[in-house]
Design a protein around this motif. Structure first.
Motif, PDB file in Angstrom:
ATOM      1  N   ASP A 189       0.538  -1.597   0.095  1.00  0.00           N
ATOM      2  CA  ASP A 189      -0.096  -0.189  -0.085  1.00  0.00           C
ATOM      3  C   ASP A 189       0.847   1.248  -0.152  1.00  0.00           C
ATOM      4  OD1 ASP A 189      -2.723  -1.493   0.016  1.00  0.00           O
ATOM      5  OD2 ASP A 189      -2.752  -1.449   2.074  1.00  0.00           O
ATOM      6  N   GLY A 190       0.653   2.022  -0.979  1.00  0.00           N
ATOM      7  CA  GLY A 190       1.613   3.486  -1.376  1.00  0.00           C
ATOM      8  C   GLY A 190       0.694   4.726  -0.548  1.00  0.00           C
ATOM      9  N   PRO A 191       0.911   5.333  -0.899  1.00  0.00           N
ATOM     10  CA  PRO A 191       0.779   7.126  -0.875  1.00  0.00           C
ATOM     11  C   PRO A 191      -0.306   6.861  -1.987  1.00  0.00           C
ATOM     12  CG  PRO A 191       2.596   7.220  -1.412  1.00  0.00           C
ATOM     13  CD  PRO A 191       2.817   6.051  -1.044  1.00  0.00           C
ATOM     14  N   ASP A 192      -0.056   6.443  -2.889  1.00  0.00           N
ATOM     15  CA  ASP A 192      -0.877   6.537  -4.391  1.00  0.00           C
ATOM     16  C   ASP A 192      -1.923   6.041  -4.280  1.00  0.00           C
ATOM     17  OD1 ASP A 192      -0.248   9.296  -5.080  1.00  0.00           O
ATOM     18  OD2 ASP A 192       1.747   8.453  -5.923  1.00  0.00           O
ATOM     19  N   GLY A 193      -1.967   4.726  -3.468  1.00  0.00           N
ATOM     20  CA  GLY A 193      -2.929   3.142  -3.570  1.00  0.00           C
ATOM     21  C   GLY A 193      -2.151   2.236  -3.559  1.00  0.00           C
ATOM     22  N   PRO A 194      -2.885   0.967  -3.859  1.00  0.00           N
ATOM     23  CA  PRO A 194      -2.115  -0.364  -4.163  1.00  0.00           C
ATOM     24  C   PRO A 194      -0.823  -0.233  -5.432  1.00  0.00           C
ATOM     25  CG  PRO A 194      -4.101  -0.517  -4.824  1.00  0.00           C
ATOM     26  CD  PRO A 194      -4.303   1.537  -4.335  1.00  0.00           C
ATOM     27  N   GLU A 195      -0.295  -0.853  -4.678  1.00  0.00           N
ATOM     28  CA  GLU A 195       1.610  -1.352  -5.731  1.00  0.00           C
ATOM     29  C   GLU A 195       1.732  -2.516  -5.665  1.00  0.00           C
ATOM     30  OE1 GLU A 195       4.777   1.064  -4.237  1.00  0.00           O
ATOM     31  OE2 GLU A 195       3.464   2.529  -4.417  1.00  0.00           O
ATOM     32  N   LEU A 196       1.993  -2.590  -6.774  1.00  0.00           N
ATOM     33  CA  LEU A 196       2.475  -4.837  -7.287  1.00  0.00           C
ATOM     34  C   LEU A 196       3.768  -4.349  -6.933  1.00  0.00           C
ATOM     35  CD1 LEU A 196       1.733  -7.083  -6.696  1.00  0.00           C
ATOM     36  CD2 LEU A 196       1.543  -7.012 -10.049  1.00  0.00           C
ATOM     37  N   GLU A 218      11.270  -2.270  -8.970  1.00  0.00           N
ATOM     38  CA  GLU A 218      10.506  -2.194  -9.475  1.00  0.00           C
ATOM     39  C   GLU A 218       8.789  -1.836  -9.207  1.00  0.00           C
ATOM     40  OE1 GLU A 218      10.949  -4.356 -13.618  1.00  0.00           O
ATOM     41  OE2 GLU A 218       9.108  -2.903 -13.762  1.00  0.00           O
ATOM     42  N   ARG A 219       8.466  -1.261 -10.301  1.00  0.00           N
ATOM     43  CA  ARG A 219       6.450  -1.636  -9.580  1.00  0.00           C
ATOM     44  C   ARG A 219       5.431  -0.997 -10.252  1.00  0.00           C
ATOM     45  NH1 ARG A 219       3.884   4.379  -6.237  1.00  0.00           N
ATOM     46  NH2 ARG A 219       4.545   4.785  -8.235  1.00  0.00           N
ATOM     47  N   VAL A 220       4.155  -1.171 -10.141  1.00  0.00           N
ATOM     48  CA  VAL A 220       3.600  -0.499 -11.188  1.00  0.00           C
ATOM     49  C   VAL A 220       2.464  -0.141  -9.865  1.00  0.00           C
ATOM     50  CG1 VAL A 220       1.749  -2.811 -11.234  1.00  0.00           C
ATOM     51  CG2 VAL A 220       1.922  -0.748 -12.603  1.00  0.00           C
ATOM     52  N   LEU A 221       1.566   0.937 -10.247  1.00  0.00           N
ATOM     53  CA  LEU A 221       0.993   1.848  -9.210  1.00  0.00           C
ATOM     54  C   LEU A 221      -0.458   0.627  -9.954  1.00  0.00           C
ATOM     55  CD1 LEU A 221       0.074   3.636  -7.073  1.00  0.00           C
ATOM     56  CD2 LEU A 221      -0.233   5.944  -8.701  1.00  0.00           C
ATOM     57  N   LEU A 222      -1.132   0.101  -9.227  1.00  0.00           N
ATOM     58  CA  LEU A 222      -2.260  -0.590 -10.258  1.00  0.00           C
ATOM     59  C   LEU A 222      -3.384  -0.092 -10.519  1.00  0.00           C
ATOM     60  CD1 LEU A 222      -2.457  -3.523  -7.761  1.00  0.00           C
ATOM     61  CD2 LEU A 222      -1.967  -3.315  -9.587  1.00  0.00           C
ATOM     62  N   PRO A 223      -3.755   1.478  -9.842  1.00  0.00           N
ATOM     63  CA  PRO A 223      -4.605   2.375 -10.323  1.00  0.00           C
ATOM     64  C   PRO A 223      -4.371   2.813 -11.909  1.00  0.00           C
ATOM     65  CG  PRO A 223      -4.365   3.133  -8.003  1.00  0.00           C
ATOM     66  CD  PRO A 223      -3.766   1.505  -7.848  1.00  0.00           C
TER      67      PRO A 223
END
Lengths: 462, 462
Positions: free
Chosen positions: B103-110, B435-440
Motif C-alpha cells: 500500500d503506497g501513498p497513491d494507492g496499491p502498488e505491485l 520496480e513497481r506498478v501503481l495498480l490504479p
C-alpha cells in the motif's frame, strides 16, 4: 683484482631461486628464506656479526664488520632482499626464478626477477668485501662496514622507519651507501645524487545516489565520470606544470651547475623512446629536458581511473561514482605531507556543483633525498667508481633517480649523508618481465665497493 | 467499466513469477516460458490468432483479432515480455520474482521485476480488450487489433528489425500503439510523443607499449589516462553542448508550440532530484529545461571509464592503455550511423602527440522517433486517455521519453504513424531494484485501451 667471480655467480644464482615477493602474503616464507640465505652468505663472507631483525612484516638482515682501526669511519650499506611480483608471467622468456645466463650485445647477462633489483646490487658487496681485504692485505676492512638489507622495499617499506628508530644505536654511521640504483650506461660510469619522493592519493567523486538510466536522466544531472575527466584534465596546465596551488613552493631550483652536469650524461632520446620508455613521443614540463623531467622535477601521474560499466557491450548508465588513483613524485625540498592538503583544497575548488568529492591520502609518503655534490665522501665515491671503471674521477657523471625509496628515512633517522653505489642500467627491465643484470656491471660494482672502503678509510687520519 | 480487475491481477501475478531476463543466457528457458504464458493468456482473452514467432534469440508473440467491420483500421500494439536483470539483488525489499502488493501513498502498488516494464503495460491490454467488447456490446473489436510482443527489448532488440521485415505482411497496420512508456504523474494523464535514439562507442587510447614505472618515466612520456581525461573533458563545451562537429546539424529545432506544450507538464525539480534522479543538482545544455534536456535534446554520456591500476593501495605506473564507453542519445532527425564517423574524426583531432586512438562503434544503433501531434489518430488517443482519466482531452499533456527502443524500426518497416499508450510513472524504478506498478494506473490503462479501439474505429466510415 676479482678472484671470486664464480663464487659471486653461484651465490646470486642460489639467492635468485628464492621467490621473495614481499607484496604477496603467500610468499612470506620465501621472504624469510631469502633473509636466512643472505645471513648465511654474509657469515661465509666473514662478517663477525650477522643478525636477522624481525619486523611486524618481513625480516631485515643486519651485518657488521668492524675495522680494527679505532677511528675508522663507519659506512652503512642499504639494500633490500625482497623482489617485485612477476606479473604477467607469460611474458617471461625464461622462468623468473630460474636464473638464466644469456649472451647480450654488452656481455653476458643473468635473467631473473631480482637479478639487479636488488639482489644483484646487494650481492656484489659480498665479493667487494673479499676483494677489499685481498687488495689491502688486511684482516678487517678499512672502514667499519655495516649492512642493513630490508625485506619490504617493494611493498613500500612500511616498517622500515620504525626499525631505524628502534635500532638507531646499532646503525650509527658516518655515511650511508645506498645500493639500489644504477648508472647511465655500461660505458658511462656515474653516481646517483638524488631520488624523488612520493605522495599518493585516491580521489572519489559521487554524483547520483545510484546508477541512473542515461535515457531518463542523461543530459540533466551531473555525471561523475565527466566531472572526473574535467578535474584530471586540469591537473596539469598547458605547460605540463602541476596546477595544485603551492605545489612548487618548496622545490629547490636546479642550479646552472647541476643542469650542466646533467646535460653531460649521454642520452639518446630516440633510443630511449624505442627501448625502455616504449613510447611514441616525449611529453612533460616545458623548459626541461627528459632527464631533468624524470630526475629533477616533481610530477603528478594518474595511475588508475575507473567508474561505471566496464564489461562487454554497453550499459546506458550515469554511474554513481568515479575514482582515480594519483601519485606525485617529489624533489628536494618538497614534503610528502604537504601534498594531501594541497590536493584536497584543489579538488574542492574544482568539482562542479552536484558532485561530492572525497580525497584519501594515506599517511606517510616518501620524502625526496639528495647527496651533497661537494663532500669528501662524494669525492671518495667518484675515485672508487673511476678506478673500477678505469676512468678519471672527474669523468664520473652525476645522474638522478626518478624513483622513490626509504632513503630519506636513513638520512633523517641516522643523520648521515647519502652516497649511491648501484650498477643497474636503464635497460635492465626492473619491475618488468625479463629483468636482468649485466654481469660485467656486477663485477665493476664489486670492484667499486672494494675501492670505496679503502677511499673512505683514507678520509681521516687513523 | 472494468469487471475483470481480479483476472488482471491474477494474470499479472502469474506472469511476473517467470524471470524472463533476456540478457542472461541462463534464463533463456524462462523467456520462452514467458512467451508461452502470454500466448495462452491471449487465447483465453479471445484472440482468434495467437502465434509464437521464434527468432535467432528469444521468441516474440503475435496475436490478431480482426474487426468484423471490413474497412476498420488496423492497430498494432508493440510491447515486450522480457525483463531487466535484478542486480543488485540485495537491494530488493521483496524478492523480484515474487510479486508483492504494497500500500503506497497513491494507492496499491505491485512490486516485481517487470511490474511495469513491460509486463504491466502489456497486461492491461488483455483487460482493455474485454472491457472494449463489453462496453460496445460487440463480438469483435471496433478496429482490427494486432499485438507484437517481443522478447529481446532489454537486450537491445538485436533480431527485431529482421523479424519486422520477415513478417511485414502479417504486421501491416494503420497505426502503431507503443505500450512501453509512461505518464508524467498519477494525476497528470499524458501522451508520449517522442523517444530518443542511441549510438554507442568505445574509445581506447594507447600510450607506452607496456605499463611503465612512474618513478623512472613519470613526467616524461604521455600518460593515456591523462589523455583520456583531457579528451572526455572536451566532449562538452562550457554551455553543456556536445562538441562533435556536425552533431547538431540534423536536430529538428523545438518549435515554440512544442516548448509551450512541454512547459505545461507539472514538474517539481526538487522532488525529482530528491527522488528518481537521486542527485544533488541539475546540469545540462544551457537554455533548456530539465524536461527538454531529457526528452528533446541530444546528449553524450560517458557510461564507463577504466585504465591502469584499480586495486587496493597504489601501483606507481603509467598504464599502456585507457578506455571509455560513451553513448549518445539522439533526437529527430539525427541518424545513429552519423555519430561514429563524427566521433572518430573528433577523437583523431583531439588526441595528443604520442597517443594512439581507436574508436569502435558497433553497427546499428537506434534511430529517434516522434509522433505527429496533429493527426486524427493522436486526437483519438487524447480522447481515449481523457475518458479513462476523466479529464478534457485538451488537458491531456504531451511528454517525451528520453530512452530508446526499437520503435523507429516499426515506423520505418511498417510505414505507420506512432502512438504511445503506457502507464508507467517516473517513480516506478524501472531497471532498478523494487520496480513497481501503481495498480490504479494499470486500471486506467485498460480503460484507455478500451476507449482507444472505439475512438480509432470511429476514425473512418465503416
Amino acid at each position: 683484482m676479482l678472484d671470486h667471480l664464480d663464487d659471486l655467480h653461484a651465490d646470486l644464482d642460489a639467492w635468485l631461486r628464492i621467490p621473495s615477493i614481499s607484496a604477496d602474503p603467500a610468499h612470506a616464507p620465501d621472504v624469510a628464506d631469502s633473509a636466512a640465505w643472505l645471513a648465511d652468505a654474509l657469515r661465509r663472507t666473514g662478517f663477525p656479526t650477522v643478525e636477522i631483525w624481525p619486523t611486524p612484516g618481513a625480516p631485515a638482515v643486519f651485518a657488521e664488520w668492524p675495522s680494527s682501526d679505532a677511528d675508522a669511519p663507519v659506512a652503512l650499506v642499504y639494500g633490500h632482499h625482497d623482489v617485485q611480483p612477476v606479473d604477467p608471467p607469460e611474458l617471461w622468456v625464461h622462468p623468473p626464478f630460474e636464473p638464466t645466463r644469456v649472451d647480450g650485445p654488452d656481455g653476458p647477462e643473468l635473467h631473473a626477477r631480482g637479478a639487479i633489483d636488488d639482489k644483484g646490487n646487494v650481492a656484489f658487496h659480498l665479493l667487494g668485501m673479499r676483494a677489499h681485504l685481498a687488495a689491502t692485505g688486511r684482516d678487517t676492512p678499512s672502514v667499519t662496514v655495516k649492512l642493513l638489507i630490508e625485506g619490504e622495499e617493494e611493498s613500500g617499506s612500511p616498517h622500515f622507519a620504525a626499525l631505524l628508530e628502534e635500532k638507531a644505536d646499532r646503525l650509527a654511521c658516518d655515511v650511508v651507501v645506498v645500493s639500489d640504483t644504477g648508472m647511465a650506461a655500461p660505458d658511462v660510469p656515474s653516481a646517483v645524487t638524488a631520488m624523488r619522493g612520493l605522495a599518493d592519493a585516491e580521489i572519489t567523486l559521487r554524483g547520483p545516489a545510484i546508477d541512473l538510466h542515461s535515457g531518463s536522466f542523461g543530459g540533466a544531472v551531473p555525471n561523475p565520470l565527466h566531472a572526473l575527466a574535467q578535474l584530471l584534465a586540469k591537473l596539469h596546465d598547458d605547460q605540463g606544470r602541476v596546477t595544485l596551488p603551492g605545489f612548487y613552493d618548496k622545490v629547490r631550483p636546479l642550479s646552472d651547475r647541476e643542469r650542466e652536469l646533467m646535460s653531460r650524461v649521454p642520452f639518446d632520446e630516440q633510443a630511449w623512446l624505442a627501448g625502455p620508455a616504449a613510447s611514441r613521443a616525449t611529453y612533460g614540463e616545458a623548459g626541461f629536458s627528459t632527464l631533468e623531467r624524470t630526475g629533477a622535477r616533481p610530477t603528478a601521474e594518474v595511475n588508475g581511473m575507473w567508474g561505471g560499466y566496464t564489461g562487454p557491450g554497453h550499459k546506458t548508465i550515469i554511474p554513481a561514482e568515479a575514482h582515480a588513483k594519483v601519485t606525485f613524485r617529489l624533489v628536494a625540498d618538497q614534503r610528502p605531507e604537504d601534498v594531501g592538503p594541497q590536493l584536497k583544497a584543489w579538488v574542492e575548488a574544482n568539482v562542479p556543483t552536484g558532485i561530492e568529492a572525497e580525497v584519501r591520502t594515506p599517511p606517510g609518503g616518501v620524502a625526496p633525498c639528495a647527496s651533497d655534490l661537494d663532500s669528501p665522501a662524494m669525492d671518495a665515491l667518484l675515485r672508487a667508481i673511476g678506478q673500477a671503471f678505469d676512468v678519471d674521477p672527474a669523468d664520473v657523471l652525476f645522474t638522478r633517480e626518478g624513483g622513490s625509496g626509504p632513503e630519506a628515512d636513513l638520512v633523517e633517522v641516522l643523520g648521515a649523508p647519502l652516497l649511491f653505489l648501484g650498477v643497474g642500467l636503464p635497460t635492465d627491465r626492473i619491475h618488468s618481465p625479463n629483468e636482468r643484470v649485466l654481469l660485467p656491471m656486477l663485477h665493476r660494482g664489486a670492484e667499486a665497493a672494494a675501492h670505496l672502503w679503502r677511499e673512505l678509510g683514507a678520509m681521516r687520519p687513523r
